[in-house]
Scaffold this active site. Structure first.
Site, PDB file in Angstrom:
ATOM      1  N   LYS A  40     -10.770  18.360 -15.598  1.00 52.61           N
ATOM      2  CA  LYS A  40      -9.521  17.606 -15.298  1.00 52.61           C
ATOM      3  C   LYS A  40      -8.465  18.538 -15.080  1.00 52.61           C
ATOM      4  O   LYS A  40      -8.254  19.751 -15.533  1.00 52.61           O
ATOM      5  CB  LYS A  40      -9.043  16.673 -16.381  1.00 52.61           C
ATOM      6  CG  LYS A  40      -7.808  16.291 -16.325  1.00 52.61           C
ATOM      7  CD  LYS A  40      -7.346  15.390 -17.497  1.00 52.61           C
ATOM      8  CE  LYS A  40      -6.671  16.417 -18.726  1.00 52.61           C
ATOM      9  NZ  LYS A  40      -5.955  15.821 -19.926  1.00 52.61           N
ATOM     10  N   ASP A  88     -12.005  11.736 -27.514  1.00 55.65           N
ATOM     11  CA  ASP A  88     -10.927  12.722 -27.292  1.00 55.65           C
ATOM     12  C   ASP A  88     -10.083  12.474 -28.329  1.00 55.65           C
ATOM     13  O   ASP A  88     -10.475  11.488 -29.281  1.00 55.65           O
ATOM     14  CB  ASP A  88     -10.170  12.111 -25.944  1.00 55.65           C
ATOM     15  CG  ASP A  88      -9.240  13.571 -25.404  1.00 55.65           C
ATOM     16  OD1 ASP A  88      -9.006  14.284 -26.245  1.00 55.65           O
ATOM     17  OD2 ASP A  88      -8.645  13.169 -24.296  1.00 55.65           O
ATOM     18  N   GLY A  93      -2.817   7.001 -20.929  1.00 56.45           N
ATOM     19  CA  GLY A  93      -4.347   6.415 -20.683  1.00 56.45           C
ATOM     20  C   GLY A  93      -4.715   7.080 -19.398  1.00 56.45           C
ATOM     21  O   GLY A  93      -5.862   6.848 -19.032  1.00 56.45           O
ATOM     22  N   GLY A  94      -4.089   7.890 -18.556  1.00 56.42           N
ATOM     23  CA  GLY A  94      -4.369   8.632 -17.553  1.00 56.42           C
ATOM     24  C   GLY A  94      -5.508   9.176 -17.612  1.00 56.42           C
ATOM     25  O   GLY A  94      -6.602   8.963 -16.763  1.00 56.42           O
ATOM     26  N   THR A  95      -5.761  10.099 -18.637  1.00 53.01           N
ATOM     27  CA  THR A  95      -6.836  11.010 -18.499  1.00 53.01           C
ATOM     28  C   THR A  95      -8.091  10.118 -18.637  1.00 53.01           C
ATOM     29  O   THR A  95      -9.192  10.558 -18.045  1.00 53.01           O
ATOM     30  CB  THR A  95      -6.737  11.845 -19.822  1.00 53.01           C
ATOM     31  OG1 THR A  95      -5.645  12.564 -19.808  1.00 53.01           O
ATOM     32  CG2 THR A  95      -7.778  12.847 -20.144  1.00 53.01           C
ATOM     33  N   ASP A 133      -2.811   8.577 -24.624  1.00 54.75           N
ATOM     34  CA  ASP A 133      -1.363   8.382 -24.640  1.00 54.75           C
ATOM     35  C   ASP A 133      -1.075   7.463 -23.347  1.00 54.75           C
ATOM     36  O   ASP A 133      -1.030   6.275 -23.574  1.00 54.75           O
ATOM     37  CB  ASP A 133      -0.507   9.760 -24.265  1.00 54.75           C
ATOM     38  CG  ASP A 133       0.700   9.868 -24.642  1.00 54.75           C
ATOM     39  OD1 ASP A 133       1.389   8.569 -24.887  1.00 54.75           O
ATOM     40  OD2 ASP A 133       1.585  10.673 -24.703  1.00 54.75           O
ATOM     41  N   GLN A 142       2.660  20.129 -28.593  1.00 54.09           N
ATOM     42  CA  GLN A 142       3.452  21.212 -28.317  1.00 54.09           C
ATOM     43  C   GLN A 142       3.124  22.395 -29.385  1.00 54.09           C
ATOM     44  O   GLN A 142       3.991  22.931 -30.097  1.00 54.09           O
ATOM     45  CB  GLN A 142       4.882  20.854 -28.572  1.00 54.09           C
ATOM     46  CG  GLN A 142       5.255  19.584 -27.723  1.00 54.09           C
ATOM     47  CD  GLN A 142       6.758  19.566 -27.568  1.00 54.09           C
ATOM     48  OE1 GLN A 142       7.635  20.385 -27.633  1.00 54.09           O
ATOM     49  NE2 GLN A 142       7.057  18.210 -27.809  1.00 54.09           N
ATOM     50  N   ASP A 159     -12.046  16.568 -20.727  1.00 51.55           N
ATOM     51  CA  ASP A 159     -11.500  17.722 -20.112  1.00 51.55           C
ATOM     52  C   ASP A 159     -12.090  19.101 -20.862  1.00 51.55           C
ATOM     53  O   ASP A 159     -12.480  18.695 -22.007  1.00 51.55           O
ATOM     54  CB  ASP A 159      -9.828  17.844 -20.467  1.00 51.55           C
ATOM     55  CG  ASP A 159      -9.368  17.782 -21.807  1.00 51.55           C
ATOM     56  OD1 ASP A 159     -10.076  18.209 -22.827  1.00 51.55           O
ATOM     57  OD2 ASP A 159      -8.401  17.134 -22.119  1.00 51.55           O
ATOM     58  N   ARG A 193      -4.304  18.750 -14.450  1.00 55.62           N
ATOM     59  CA  ARG A 193      -3.056  18.009 -14.552  1.00 55.62           C
ATOM     60  C   ARG A 193      -1.839  18.865 -13.753  1.00 55.62           C
ATOM     61  O   ARG A 193      -1.445  19.873 -14.283  1.00 55.62           O
ATOM     62  CB  ARG A 193      -2.813  17.908 -16.110  1.00 55.62           C
ATOM     63  CG  ARG A 193      -1.806  16.888 -16.371  1.00 55.62           C
ATOM     64  CD  ARG A 193      -1.358  16.852 -17.820  1.00 55.62           C
ATOM     65  NE  ARG A 193      -2.101  16.279 -18.715  1.00 55.62           N
ATOM     66  CZ  ARG A 193      -2.189  15.039 -19.057  1.00 55.62           C
ATOM     67  NH1 ARG A 193      -1.214  14.156 -18.495  1.00 55.62           N
ATOM     68  NH2 ARG A 193      -2.859  14.439 -19.914  1.00 55.62           N
TER      69      ARG A 193
HETATM   70  C1  R5P Z   1      -4.875  16.574 -24.277  1.00 54.52           C
HETATM   71  O1  R5P Z   1      -5.194  17.668 -24.262  1.00 54.52           O
HETATM   72  C2  R5P Z   1      -5.345  15.590 -25.206  1.00 54.52           C
HETATM   73  O2  R5P Z   1      -6.411  15.672 -25.765  1.00 54.52           O
HETATM   74  C3  R5P Z   1      -5.624  14.096 -24.487  1.00 54.52           C
HETATM   75  O3  R5P Z   1      -6.280  14.263 -23.549  1.00 54.52           O
HETATM   76  C4  R5P Z   1      -4.124  13.644 -24.048  1.00 54.52           C
HETATM   77  O4  R5P Z   1      -3.157  13.740 -24.657  1.00 54.52           O
HETATM   78  C5  R5P Z   1      -4.269  12.178 -23.114  1.00 54.52           C
HETATM   79  O5  R5P Z   1      -3.041  11.965 -22.530  1.00 54.52           O
HETATM   80  P1  R5P Z   1      -3.028  10.666 -21.561  1.00 54.52           P
HETATM   81  O6  R5P Z   1      -3.551   9.497 -22.270  1.00 54.52           O
HETATM   82  O7  R5P Z   1      -1.508  10.514 -21.374  1.00 54.52           O
HETATM   83  O8  R5P Z   1      -3.544  11.184 -20.238  1.00 54.52           O
END
Ligand code: R5P
Length: 311
Positions: free
Chosen positions: A191, A217, A223-225, A221, A94, A167, A193
């Site tokens: 990517k 990365d 794991g979707g990305t 979080d 944030q 990304d 979102r």
């Molecule tokens: C986003 O800008 C971060 O670098 C991570 O790619 C993101 O926080 C990963 O989130 P999630 O695992 O929920 O896709």
């Protein structure tokens, strides 16, 4: 120098203290019946250079509050200098206003740490480097890349590597890792979102055919990305996909998502204490950053260069 820990990641704090050949400062961080936090330091810290190890990971608000109260206790006990060692800086995502009437919570958290009495901050792979500018006190942002690069060389160095950013925002980080891997080629996952917590892979920029892809990365979080990126890379003919991620947030069903994904392996660091599910997964491996943190702490205490750790 003294090393103190909250409850967020005691194994990491112990490992850092062991690297520095110091005992952890004798302190207790307890809860009252109503969950208020109470900190008591059981040894003299007057005039000491104190490092408080406390990543602000899940439960983020409790761990943040513990950190603030530890800092307040140290300040009132006349510690000479207090460094907040926050290997994972929660709220870092944030860092800007995504829309009207929204907060910049990363700045608020930086203000809280400073106001509590921190003199310095030490973190690892901040989500965005400019978060250092949210603090008006010295901030060191360490990189896990050297630890990851050594592991990649040892395990995958004989393969045709391709470093992949999941990304567009992660390209600088991926390029830095590629440089450490004898200038390995780079690919980017484009990517998009649509809603927070959801990710959708669009297309791959770069030819990944037959390559051992290394996705890099700062955070995993949900794991979707990562899982979507891994699938997209395999669909494009990658030989394998391995992910190196500094902060294993791994919320909700993330571990089972990883276990059922196209990823050959997910490698995270111990910046956040791994959940039992993550520890039990044979698809997840954990690298320690304790020596990296320990060495940075030693150099801060000695007033010597921290950046030269990354030369
Ligand atoms: C986003 O800008 C971060 O670098 C991570 O790619 C993101 O926080 C990963 O989130 P999630 O695992 O929920 O896709």
């Amino acid at each position: 120098m003294k090393i103190m820990s909250g409850n967020s990641n005691l194994p990491l704090a112990r490992a850092v203290a062991a690297y520095l050949e110091l005992p952890l400062t004798d302190a207790s961080v307890r809860r009252f019946a109503d969950e208020e936090i109470f900190v008591e330091i059981h040894e003299n810290v007057r005039g000491e250079d104190v490092f408080v190890v406390q990543p602000t990971s899940y439960p983020a608000n409790d761990n943040l509050m513990e950190l603030l109260i530890c800092i307040d206790a140290l300040r009132r006990a006349s510690a000479r200098r207090i460094t907040a060692v926050v290997p994972y800086f929660g709220y870092a995502r944030q860092d800007r206003k995504p829309g009207p009437r929204t907060p910049i919570s990363a700045k608020l958290v930086a203000n809280l740490m400073t106001e509590a009495g921190a003199d310095r901050v030490l973190s690892v792979d901040l989500h965005a480097g400019q978060i250092q500018g949210f603090f008006d006190i010295p901030t060191d942002n360490l990189f896990a890349a050297p630890v990851m690069a050594a592991d990649i060389q040892a395990r995958y160095g004989d393969q045709s590597l391709m470093v992949v950013s999941p990304d567009v925002g992660g390209v600088v980080r991926a390029r830095a890792l590629a440089k450490r891997l004898d200038n390995a080629p780079l690919a980017i996952v484009d990517k998009r979102r649509d809603r927070p917590g959801q990710s959708e892979v669009m297309n791959i920029i770069g030819d990944v055919q037959g390559r051992a892809c290394i996705l890099i990365d700062d955070i995993i979080d949900s794991g979707g990305t990562l899982c979507n990126a891994a699938q997209a890379l395999m669909d494009q003919g990658a030989a394998s996909v391995t992910a190196y991620i500094t902060h294993g947030v791994l919320s909700g069903a993330a571990v089972s998502r990883v276990n059922n994904s196209a990823l050959k392996e997910l490698v995270i660091t111990d910046s956040i204490q791994a959940t039992e599910a993550a520890q039990a997964s044979d698809r997840i491996r954990i690298l320690t950053i304790a020596p990296l943190l320990g060495e940075a702490i030693r150099r801060i205490a000695d007033e010597s260069s921290v950046s030269s750790l990354f030369d």
